[in-house]
Design an enzyme around this catalytic site. Sequence first.
Site, mmCIF file in Angstrom:
data_model
loop_
_atom_site.group_PDB
_atom_site.id
_atom_site.type_symbol
_atom_site.label_atom_id
_atom_site.label_comp_id
_atom_site.label_asym_id
_atom_site.label_seq_id
_atom_site.Cartn_x
_atom_site.Cartn_y
_atom_site.Cartn_z
ATOM 1 C CE LYS A 186 29.277 44.052 46.191
ATOM 2 N NZ LYS A 186 30.372 44.159 47.164
ATOM 3 N NE ARG A 242 32.329 47.314 42.593
ATOM 4 C CZ ARG A 242 33.035 46.445 43.301
ATOM 5 N NH1 ARG A 242 34.103 46.831 43.924
ATOM 6 N NH2 ARG A 242 32.670 45.189 43.356
ATOM 7 N NE ARG A 256 36.641 36.962 48.211
ATOM 8 C CZ ARG A 256 35.897 37.944 47.726
ATOM 9 N NH1 ARG A 256 34.591 37.831 47.688
ATOM 10 N NH2 ARG A 256 36.460 39.057 47.295
ATOM 11 N NE ARG A 298 38.132 38.020 43.989
ATOM 12 C CZ ARG A 298 37.038 38.770 44.091
ATOM 13 N NH1 ARG A 298 35.841 38.220 44.147
ATOM 14 N NH2 ARG A 298 37.139 40.085 44.147
ATOM 15 N NE ARG A 307 38.999 44.096 46.371
ATOM 16 C CZ ARG A 307 38.844 42.864 46.862
ATOM 17 N NH1 ARG A 307 39.882 42.228 47.358
ATOM 18 N NH2 ARG A 307 37.668 42.279 46.852
HETATM 19 P P1 ADP Z 1 34.463 42.759 45.550
HETATM 20 O O1 ADP Z 1 33.020 43.176 45.713
HETATM 21 O O2 ADP Z 1 34.859 41.713 46.548
HETATM 22 O O3 ADP Z 1 35.430 43.900 45.473
HETATM 23 P P2 ADP Z 1 34.100 42.162 42.720
HETATM 24 O O4 ADP Z 1 34.215 40.803 42.161
HETATM 25 O O5 ADP Z 1 32.767 42.817 42.706
HETATM 26 O O6 ADP Z 1 34.648 41.996 44.201
HETATM 27 O O7 ADP Z 1 35.139 43.174 42.012
HETATM 28 C C1 ADP Z 1 36.476 42.833 41.808
HETATM 29 C C2 ADP Z 1 37.217 43.966 41.095
HETATM 30 O O8 ADP Z 1 36.621 44.210 39.797
HETATM 31 C C3 ADP Z 1 37.159 45.328 41.783
HETATM 32 O O9 ADP Z 1 38.182 45.475 42.771
HETATM 33 C C4 ADP Z 1 37.389 46.285 40.586
HETATM 34 O O10 ADP Z 1 38.737 46.333 40.191
HETATM 35 C C5 ADP Z 1 36.616 45.605 39.470
HETATM 36 N N1 ADP Z 1 35.214 46.076 39.400
HETATM 37 C C6 ADP Z 1 34.099 45.360 39.715
HETATM 38 N N2 ADP Z 1 32.986 46.092 39.541
HETATM 39 C C7 ADP Z 1 33.389 47.326 39.108
HETATM 40 C C8 ADP Z 1 32.729 48.550 38.761
HETATM 41 N N3 ADP Z 1 31.388 48.680 38.802
HETATM 42 N N4 ADP Z 1 33.483 49.604 38.377
HETATM 43 C C9 ADP Z 1 34.822 49.518 38.306
HETATM 44 N N5 ADP Z 1 35.516 48.403 38.607
HETATM 45 C C10 ADP Z 1 34.820 47.317 39.015
#
Ligand code: ADP
Length: 190
Positions: A13, A92, A131, A133, A144
């Site tokens: 994404k 989400r 990756r 992180r 996740r």
């Molecule tokens: P990825 O898509 O690889 O999981 P992101 O950078 O989008 O990585 O998200 C990292 C973390 O941030 C998620 O595991 C969650 O804890 C939090 N997060 C991101 N977006 C949301 C959301 N819309 N609602 C709740 N938590 C979120």
Amino acid sequence: MNLILLGPPGSGKGTQALKLSKQFGFKHISIGDVLRSNVEDRTDLGLSAKKFMQNGDLVPDDVIIGMVESSFKTYLSPESNLTKIIFDGFPRTKSQAISLDSKIQAFGLRLISVVFLDVPDSVVQDRLISRGRDDDSPELVSNRLRVYKDLTEPLLEYYKTKGILTKIDGDRSPDIVFSNLVDMIELKVK
Ligand code: ADP
């Protein structure tokens, strides 16, 4: 014209959002990036989000919805003239989706599509682990993915019913996925 990118963690994404912003001038709103920079700056938001992120859980809806509301205020003020946003990592959950729907209506925005980047679990797992992180350890990745399946995957049906879901095979090179996205957008905005 606005776009939502949906897909499991590691589906690409962020990569695609960046390329699309360059090509079409979208403002890319990555909730994950906003959260990480808040954690780094030790803001109140960052302090409350940190433990959820470290466990690979979702940050509570009210926190996220509040955050997105303030980005709307910043980016969609009458003088900003900006109505091209890519939402990456939002919504989400069902309640985030409902909240976004009402914002989109209230601001009179046009949602071109909700793009589902479809990538098999095994591929996503490999991508994330390489990756590296902080939240990409094997245990957190499994959590996740579980959270994604429980809370986010149901949104596919939600948007499909609304007739705005576009599924794209994300298990191909970033350039090929990108050219698919470009074709899709050009078709929709014609
Ligand atoms: P990825 O898509 O690889 O999981 P992101 O950078 O989008 O990585 O998200 C990292 C973390 O941030 C998620 O595991 C969650 O804890 C939090 N997060 C991101 N977006 C949301 C959301 N819309 N609602 C709740 N938590 C979120």
